[in-house]
Design a protein around this motif. Sequence first.
Motif, PDB file in Angstrom:
ATOM      1  N   GLN A  38       0.834  -1.207   0.000  1.00 31.27           N
ATOM      2  CA  GLN A  38       0.000   0.000   0.000  1.00 31.27           C
ATOM      3  C   GLN A  38       0.866   1.254   0.000  1.00 31.27           C
ATOM      4  O   GLN A  38       0.681   2.174   0.799  1.00 31.27           O
ATOM      5  CB  GLN A  38      -0.980  -0.028   1.169  1.00 31.27           C
ATOM      6  CG  GLN A  38      -1.902  -1.217   1.125  1.00 31.27           C
ATOM      7  CD  GLN A  38      -2.755  -1.355   2.361  1.00 31.27           C
ATOM      8  OE1 GLN A  38      -3.084  -0.382   3.022  1.00 31.27           O
ATOM      9  NE2 GLN A  38      -3.124  -2.579   2.687  1.00 31.27           N
ATOM     10  N   THR A  39       1.837   1.273  -0.918  1.00 31.32           N
ATOM     11  CA  THR A  39       2.698   2.431  -1.111  1.00 31.32           C
ATOM     12  C   THR A  39       2.605   2.872  -2.562  1.00 31.32           C
ATOM     13  O   THR A  39       2.262   2.077  -3.443  1.00 31.32           O
ATOM     14  CB  THR A  39       4.163   2.110  -0.761  1.00 31.32           C
ATOM     15  OG1 THR A  39       4.608   1.023  -1.581  1.00 31.32           O
ATOM     16  CG2 THR A  39       4.321   1.744   0.705  1.00 31.32           C
ATOM     17  N   THR A  75      -2.740   6.827  -2.416  1.00 33.80           N
ATOM     18  CA  THR A  75      -2.278   5.822  -1.460  1.00 33.80           C
ATOM     19  C   THR A  75      -3.423   5.467  -0.511  1.00 33.80           C
ATOM     20  O   THR A  75      -3.655   4.290  -0.204  1.00 33.80           O
ATOM     21  CB  THR A  75      -1.058   6.341  -0.670  1.00 33.80           C
ATOM     22  OG1 THR A  75      -0.039   6.733  -1.598  1.00 33.80           O
ATOM     23  CG2 THR A  75      -0.499   5.286   0.261  1.00 33.80           C
ATOM     24  N   ALA A  76      -4.162   6.474  -0.075  1.00 32.56           N
ATOM     25  CA  ALA A  76      -5.327   6.245   0.794  1.00 32.56           C
ATOM     26  C   ALA A  76      -6.390   5.426   0.077  1.00 32.56           C
ATOM     27  O   ALA A  76      -7.034   4.559   0.684  1.00 32.56           O
ATOM     28  CB  ALA A  76      -5.908   7.584   1.253  1.00 32.56           C
ATOM     29  N   ALA A  79      -5.389   1.828   0.219  1.00 29.56           N
ATOM     30  CA  ALA A  79      -5.556   1.304   1.581  1.00 29.56           C
ATOM     31  C   ALA A  79      -7.032   1.097   1.913  1.00 29.56           C
ATOM     32  O   ALA A  79      -7.400   0.096   2.540  1.00 29.56           O
ATOM     33  CB  ALA A  79      -4.917   2.254   2.584  1.00 29.56           C
ATOM     34  N   ARG A  83      -8.920  -2.282   2.984  1.00 34.41           N
ATOM     35  CA  ARG A  83      -9.648  -2.315   4.256  1.00 34.41           C
ATOM     36  C   ARG A  83     -11.070  -2.852   4.074  1.00 34.41           C
ATOM     37  O   ARG A  83     -11.560  -3.630   4.893  1.00 34.41           O
ATOM     38  CB  ARG A  83      -9.679  -0.912   4.866  1.00 34.41           C
ATOM     39  CG  ARG A  83     -10.553  -0.744   6.080  1.00 34.41           C
ATOM     40  CD  ARG A  83     -10.020  -1.497   7.268  1.00 34.41           C
ATOM     41  NE  ARG A  83     -10.885  -1.329   8.415  1.00 34.41           N
ATOM     42  CZ  ARG A  83     -10.449  -1.214   9.649  1.00 34.41           C
ATOM     43  NH1 ARG A  83      -9.167  -1.260   9.908  1.00 34.41           N
ATOM     44  NH2 ARG A  83     -11.301  -1.067  10.631  1.00 34.41           N
ATOM     45  N   LYS A 123       2.880   6.622   2.017  1.00 33.92           N
ATOM     46  CA  LYS A 123       2.682   5.371   2.752  1.00 33.92           C
ATOM     47  C   LYS A 123       1.566   5.581   3.764  1.00 33.92           C
ATOM     48  O   LYS A 123       1.212   6.705   4.103  1.00 33.92           O
ATOM     49  CB  LYS A 123       3.971   4.905   3.432  1.00 33.92           C
ATOM     50  CG  LYS A 123       4.469   5.805   4.524  1.00 33.92           C
ATOM     51  CD  LYS A 123       5.727   5.247   5.152  1.00 33.92           C
ATOM     52  CE  LYS A 123       6.149   6.121   6.306  1.00 33.92           C
ATOM     53  NZ  LYS A 123       7.327   5.609   6.979  1.00 33.92           N
ATOM     54  N   ILE A 124       1.041   4.478   4.261  1.00 34.08           N
ATOM     55  CA  ILE A 124      -0.101   4.512   5.171  1.00 34.08           C
ATOM     56  C   ILE A 124       0.370   4.568   6.616  1.00 34.08           C
ATOM     57  O   ILE A 124       1.241   3.808   7.018  1.00 34.08           O
ATOM     58  CB  ILE A 124      -0.968   3.251   4.961  1.00 34.08           C
ATOM     59  CG1 ILE A 124      -1.485   3.193   3.526  1.00 34.08           C
ATOM     60  CG2 ILE A 124      -2.113   3.183   5.966  1.00 34.08           C
ATOM     61  CD1 ILE A 124      -2.282   4.393   3.106  1.00 34.08           C
ATOM     62  N   VAL A 127      -5.390   3.067   8.867  1.00 31.12           N
ATOM     63  CA  VAL A 127      -6.603   2.883   8.069  1.00 31.12           C
ATOM     64  C   VAL A 127      -7.735   2.516   9.015  1.00 31.12           C
ATOM     65  O   VAL A 127      -7.628   1.555   9.769  1.00 31.12           O
ATOM     66  CB  VAL A 127      -6.439   1.744   7.033  1.00 31.12           C
ATOM     67  CG1 VAL A 127      -7.690   1.628   6.179  1.00 31.12           C
ATOM     68  CG2 VAL A 127      -5.223   1.950   6.176  1.00 31.12           C
ATOM     69  N   VAL A 132      -8.491   7.422   6.429  1.00 29.12           N
ATOM     70  CA  VAL A 132      -7.144   6.904   6.174  1.00 29.12           C
ATOM     71  C   VAL A 132      -6.168   8.049   6.421  1.00 29.12           C
ATOM     72  O   VAL A 132      -6.395   9.167   5.961  1.00 29.12           O
ATOM     73  CB  VAL A 132      -6.974   6.405   4.720  1.00 29.12           C
ATOM     74  CG1 VAL A 132      -5.567   5.884   4.488  1.00 29.12           C
ATOM     75  CG2 VAL A 132      -7.996   5.349   4.381  1.00 29.12           C
ATOM     76  N   THR A 134      -2.245   9.245   5.871  1.00 25.00           N
ATOM     77  CA  THR A 134      -1.063   8.942   5.063  1.00 25.00           C
ATOM     78  C   THR A 134       0.093   9.873   5.412  1.00 25.00           C
ATOM     79  O   THR A 134      -0.113  10.969   5.943  1.00 25.00           O
ATOM     80  CB  THR A 134      -1.350   9.086   3.558  1.00 25.00           C
ATOM     81  OG1 THR A 134      -1.707  10.438   3.279  1.00 25.00           O
ATOM     82  CG2 THR A 134      -2.455   8.160   3.103  1.00 25.00           C
TER      83      THR A 134
END
Length: 155
Positions: A38-39, A75-76, A79, A83, A123-124, A127, A132, A134
């Motif tokens: 998740q990047t 990125t969000a 994620a 999720r 990056k996360i 979540v 989310v 980041t």
Amino acid sequence: MSEPSPAEFRTMVEGIFSDIPFVREIGLRLQEFDLEQQTLSAAFELKPQLIGNHFQNILHGGVIATALDTVGGLTAMVAAYHRMGGAIEWEEKIQRLIRLGTVDMRVDYLKPGRGQRFECDGKILRVGNKLVVTRMELHNESEELIATGTATFLY
């Protein structure tokens, strides 16, 4: 419509990324995209219309913030997709993902935006069921850290 494969979802995210008019104007291009980690990262080249301080040839702060926000948002999106998993039907997932938006973002400008090429990584941090968080970084081609950002996105 059925749930896309990982490759189809990647293509979908790439399409969303390239369809954002301001992203095209800046020249931001998707570089790396890891569904499992998740990047995401994107890069752009310095152009005259992106300069904020023409005396020192420094990147405009709004361009920096846009790159951070865009990379953080996509990125969000990745994620949030992970999720929601298999518990939510694809049609509802799509509706939630297309509504994803920034609700808060902090940008720290650490150095003047000098350089010819810039890369932004996301990056996360967290979540949740609706939010989310980041973390994003913008570097120049010399790996100098120009700016960081932390953003919260609602989906």
